[in-house]
Design a protein around this motif. Structure first.
Motif, PDB file in Angstrom:
ATOM      1  N   ARG A   1    -105.585  91.702  58.704  1.00  0.00           N
ATOM      2  CA  ARG A   1    -106.958  91.200  58.649  1.00  0.00           C
ATOM      3  C   ARG A   1    -107.866  92.082  57.803  1.00  0.00           C
ATOM      4  O   ARG A   1    -108.963  91.679  57.450  1.00  0.00           O
ATOM      5  N   LEU A   2    -107.400  93.278  57.491  1.00  0.00           N
ATOM      6  CA  LEU A   2    -108.189  94.184  56.668  1.00  0.00           C
ATOM      7  C   LEU A   2    -107.822  94.069  55.192  1.00  0.00           C
ATOM      8  O   LEU A   2    -108.413  94.746  54.349  1.00  0.00           O
TER       9      LEU A   2
ATOM     10  N   TRP B   1    -114.084  76.557  63.707  1.00  0.00           N
ATOM     11  CA  TRP B   1    -114.003  77.469  64.835  1.00  0.00           C
ATOM     12  C   TRP B   1    -112.599  78.077  65.009  1.00  0.00           C
ATOM     13  O   TRP B   1    -112.403  78.943  65.857  1.00  0.00           O
ATOM     14  N   ALA B   2    -111.641  77.596  64.209  1.00  0.00           N
ATOM     15  CA  ALA B   2    -110.267  78.106  64.334  1.00  0.00           C
ATOM     16  C   ALA B   2    -109.856  78.949  63.126  1.00  0.00           C
ATOM     17  O   ALA B   2    -108.674  79.231  62.951  1.00  0.00           O
ATOM     18  N   ARG B   3    -110.806  79.346  62.304  1.00  0.00           N
ATOM     19  CA  ARG B   3    -110.472  80.070  61.075  1.00  0.00           C
ATOM     20  C   ARG B   3    -109.688  81.342  61.364  1.00  0.00           C
ATOM     21  O   ARG B   3    -108.636  81.591  60.783  1.00  0.00           O
ATOM     22  N   GLU B   4    -110.197  82.182  62.242  1.00  0.00           N
ATOM     23  CA  GLU B   4    -109.549  83.474  62.486  1.00  0.00           C
ATOM     24  C   GLU B   4    -108.241  83.320  63.251  1.00  0.00           C
ATOM     25  O   GLU B   4    -107.256  83.999  62.956  1.00  0.00           O
ATOM     26  N   LYS B   5    -108.194  82.425  64.214  1.00  0.00           N
ATOM     27  CA  LYS B   5    -106.970  82.251  64.992  1.00  0.00           C
ATOM     28  C   LYS B   5    -105.836  81.658  64.157  1.00  0.00           C
ATOM     29  O   LYS B   5    -104.663  81.868  64.469  1.00  0.00           O
ATOM     30  N   SER B   6    -106.179  80.920  63.095  1.00  0.00           N
ATOM     31  CA  SER B   6    -105.149  80.308  62.259  1.00  0.00           C
ATOM     32  C   SER B   6    -104.878  81.122  60.988  1.00  0.00           C
ATOM     33  O   SER B   6    -104.200  80.640  60.082  1.00  0.00           O
ATOM     34  N   ASP B   7    -105.376  82.334  60.942  1.00  0.00           N
ATOM     35  CA  ASP B   7    -105.233  83.206  59.777  1.00  0.00           C
ATOM     36  C   ASP B   7    -103.804  83.760  59.714  1.00  0.00           C
ATOM     37  O   ASP B   7    -103.367  84.474  60.620  1.00  0.00           O
ATOM     38  N   MET B   8    -103.079  83.459  58.639  1.00  0.00           N
ATOM     39  CA  MET B   8    -101.682  83.890  58.520  1.00  0.00           C
ATOM     40  C   MET B   8    -101.522  85.393  58.325  1.00  0.00           C
ATOM     41  O   MET B   8    -100.417  85.919  58.474  1.00  0.00           O
ATOM     42  N   ARG B   9    -102.589  86.100  57.983  1.00  0.00           N
ATOM     43  CA  ARG B   9    -102.472  87.543  57.837  1.00  0.00           C
ATOM     44  C   ARG B   9    -102.136  88.201  59.166  1.00  0.00           C
ATOM     45  O   ARG B   9    -101.463  89.240  59.208  1.00  0.00           O
ATOM     46  N   ASP B  10    -102.638  87.636  60.263  1.00  0.00           N
ATOM     47  CA  ASP B  10    -102.318  88.097  61.618  1.00  0.00           C
ATOM     48  C   ASP B  10    -101.271  87.131  62.169  1.00  0.00           C
ATOM     49  O   ASP B  10    -101.598  86.178  62.870  1.00  0.00           O
ATOM     50  N   PHE B  11    -100.010  87.368  61.836  1.00  0.00           N
ATOM     51  CA  PHE B  11     -98.976  86.375  62.114  1.00  0.00           C
ATOM     52  C   PHE B  11     -98.772  86.100  63.602  1.00  0.00           C
ATOM     53  O   PHE B  11     -98.595  84.932  63.983  1.00  0.00           O
ATOM     54  N   PRO B  12     -98.785  87.091  64.516  1.00  0.00           N
ATOM     55  CA  PRO B  12     -98.628  86.769  65.941  1.00  0.00           C
ATOM     56  C   PRO B  12     -99.731  85.843  66.463  1.00  0.00           C
ATOM     57  O   PRO B  12     -99.454  84.879  67.186  1.00  0.00           O
ATOM     58  N   THR B  13    -100.985  86.132  66.087  1.00  0.00           N
ATOM     59  CA  THR B  13    -102.092  85.275  66.519  1.00  0.00           C
ATOM     60  C   THR B  13    -101.974  83.891  65.904  1.00  0.00           C
ATOM     61  O   THR B  13    -102.214  82.874  66.564  1.00  0.00           O
TER      62      THR B  13
ATOM     63  N   GLY C   1    -107.442  91.642  51.988  1.00  0.00           N
ATOM     64  CA  GLY C   1    -107.626  90.372  51.305  1.00  0.00           C
ATOM     65  C   GLY C   1    -108.524  89.410  52.055  1.00  0.00           C
ATOM     66  O   GLY C   1    -109.096  89.716  53.105  1.00  0.00           O
ATOM     67  N   ILE C   2    -108.617  88.242  51.518  1.00  0.00           N
ATOM     68  CA  ILE C   2    -109.492  87.203  52.030  1.00  0.00           C
ATOM     69  C   ILE C   2    -108.845  86.490  53.217  1.00  0.00           C
ATOM     70  O   ILE C   2    -107.622  86.472  53.356  1.00  0.00           O
ATOM     71  N   LEU C   3    -109.678  85.899  54.071  1.00  0.00           N
ATOM     72  CA  LEU C   3    -109.192  85.114  55.209  1.00  0.00           C
ATOM     73  C   LEU C   3    -108.256  84.012  54.715  1.00  0.00           C
ATOM     74  O   LEU C   3    -108.627  83.229  53.845  1.00  0.00           O
ATOM     75  N   PHE C   4    -107.047  83.967  55.271  1.00  0.00           N
ATOM     76  CA  PHE C   4    -106.066  82.949  54.874  1.00  0.00           C
ATOM     77  C   PHE C   4    -105.903  81.979  56.042  1.00  0.00           C
ATOM     78  O   PHE C   4    -104.900  81.968  56.745  1.00  0.00           O
ATOM     79  N   TYR C   5    -106.943  81.166  56.242  1.00  0.00           N
ATOM     80  CA  TYR C   5    -106.911  80.230  57.364  1.00  0.00           C
ATOM     81  C   TYR C   5    -106.049  79.022  57.035  1.00  0.00           C
ATOM     82  O   TYR C   5    -105.902  78.626  55.878  1.00  0.00           O
ATOM     83  N   THR C   6    -105.455  78.417  58.081  1.00  0.00           N
ATOM     84  CA  THR C   6    -104.562  77.275  57.902  1.00  0.00           C
ATOM     85  C   THR C   6    -105.016  76.054  58.700  1.00  0.00           C
ATOM     86  O   THR C   6    -104.316  75.041  58.726  1.00  0.00           O
ATOM     87  N   SER C   7    -106.156  76.148  59.345  1.00  0.00           N
ATOM     88  CA  SER C   7    -106.749  75.014  60.054  1.00  0.00           C
ATOM     89  C   SER C   7    -108.119  74.745  59.453  1.00  0.00           C
ATOM     90  O   SER C   7    -108.890  75.680  59.206  1.00  0.00           O
ATOM     91  N   LEU C   8    -108.443  73.478  59.229  1.00  0.00           N
ATOM     92  CA  LEU C   8    -109.747  73.125  58.672  1.00  0.00           C
ATOM     93  C   LEU C   8    -110.859  73.167  59.718  1.00  0.00           C
ATOM     94  O   LEU C   8    -112.035  73.016  59.373  1.00  0.00           O
ATOM     95  N   LYS C   9    -110.506  73.382  60.981  1.00  0.00           N
ATOM     96  CA  LYS C   9    -111.530  73.478  62.022  1.00  0.00           C
ATOM     97  C   LYS C   9    -112.286  74.794  61.843  1.00  0.00           C
ATOM     98  O   LYS C   9    -111.681  75.864  61.931  1.00  0.00           O
TER      99      LYS C   9
END
Length: 330
Positions: free
Chosen positions: A296-297, A309-321, A299-307
């Protein structure tokens, strides 16, 4: 028995379907080898080489369908010009490890880029733009067995998961199918059955003409790869994208390194997605290709959900989350 008469599709509905999907959902089967070409990384005694996928492309006579190599040149005005050379193929790779309650896992990351997703009115490709790309992540368990394949475009779009029979049923999302699945109008396997040693197989990823969407996935015995028309393909570290050589002897990054587009692929502008999606997705740069950081530190947020409110939880940089958000229990 005569064919049933075709029902007319209202023009408005037809345009909407073409706009959103660009193609129809059909049940895909592995293609005959003579109708496609395969970009197959070299066989080497490394983990990344052993599990590297083969990228199988339709209509290889069209340059924008070919796996290419990002390059940096000086344009006619003397300014830097980043483009993807379709006559040289490179797969960019990296090994990453992560921990969950279920143990320690290894991600093998494979990234490829294409010259463009073309424009035009019919068919109308929403993702029209240059320097577009695709990422395949192969997740290995502690025994080095591939348990999950994750594919996503480098914009964070069109995410797909395909587990293998090495992954326990309990680790899959509740109600996961055991046959096929429909992912953004594409028909993909819900599970890939690997019999015997996974070293004896190559993951095959079939890409649709023009959109580079993942149309199908399967494993092919490595001895059968001789039946495919193969194009020589190099492997390079993922970090090589940040040090593209220029004629002056210096290097430049494939990504913007400052300003409002910091972390985005240079030259990747998605005007159609901005016009039609940014206002409800709350992202002015929706659909633009970007760097996949390691945390998460980075590059840019790599979100995979268009919602939103789910940007951070769907971020592939934090693979477990990211996995937990999408229902996986590794």
């Amino acid at each position: 028995m005569p064919d049933k008469p075709h029902r007319r599709i209202p023009a408005g509905l037809l345009i909407f379907l073409l706009l959103v999907f660009g193609s129809c959902a059909t049940r895909s089967v592995p293609p005959t080898p003579h109708g496609v070409v395969a970009f197959i990384p070299p066989e080497e005694d490394t983990l990344l080489s052993r599990y590297a996928p083969a990228f199988v492309v339709e209509e290889p006579e069209k340059r924008y369908n070919l796996v290419g190599t990002p390059t940096a040149e000086a344009g006619e005005d003397g300014k830097e010009e980043i483009r993807v050379d379709p006559w040289r193929a490179t797969v960019y790779t990296e090994t990453r490890r992560f921990d969950t309650a279920g143990g320690t896992w290894t991600n093998l990351v494979y990234r490829v880029h294409f010259q463009e997703t073309p424009g035009g009115l019919l068919p109308y490709y929403l993702g029209k733009g240059k320097n577009v790309g695709l990422i395949v992540v192969v997740t290995l368990d502690r025994n080095g067995q591939p348990v999950l394949y994750t594919t996503v475009h480098t914009c964070g779009c069109y995410l797909a998961f395909v587990p293998t029979t090495f992954l326990a049923d309990a680790a899959r999302p509740h109600g996961w199918s055991k046959d096929r699945q429909t992912v953004h109008s594409e028909n993909l396997p819900a599970v890939i059955d690997i019999k015997g040693s996974p070293d004896a197989y190559r993951l095959m990823v079939l890409l649709r003409d023009a959109t580079h969407r993942v149309r199908n996935m399967w494993v092919e015995p490595k001895h059968a790869l001789v039946n495919y028309r193969r194009i020589p393909t190099k492997m390079a570290p993922l970090t090589a994208l940040e040090t593209l050589p220029v004629k002056t002897g210096e290097t430049t990054s494939f990504y913007e390194t400052s300003g409002p587009r910091n972390g985005y692929v240079k030259g990747s502008h998605k005007s159609r997605e901005r016009l039609l999606m940014s206002w409800w997705a709350f992202d002015w740069r929706v659909g633009e290709d970007k760097k996949l950081g390691t945390s998460r530190l980075d590059g840019i947020l790599f979100y995979t959900s268009l919602k939103p409110w789910a940007r951070e939880k769907s971020d592939m940089r934090d693979f477990p989350t990211f996995l937990r958000y999408w229902g996986w229990n590794l």
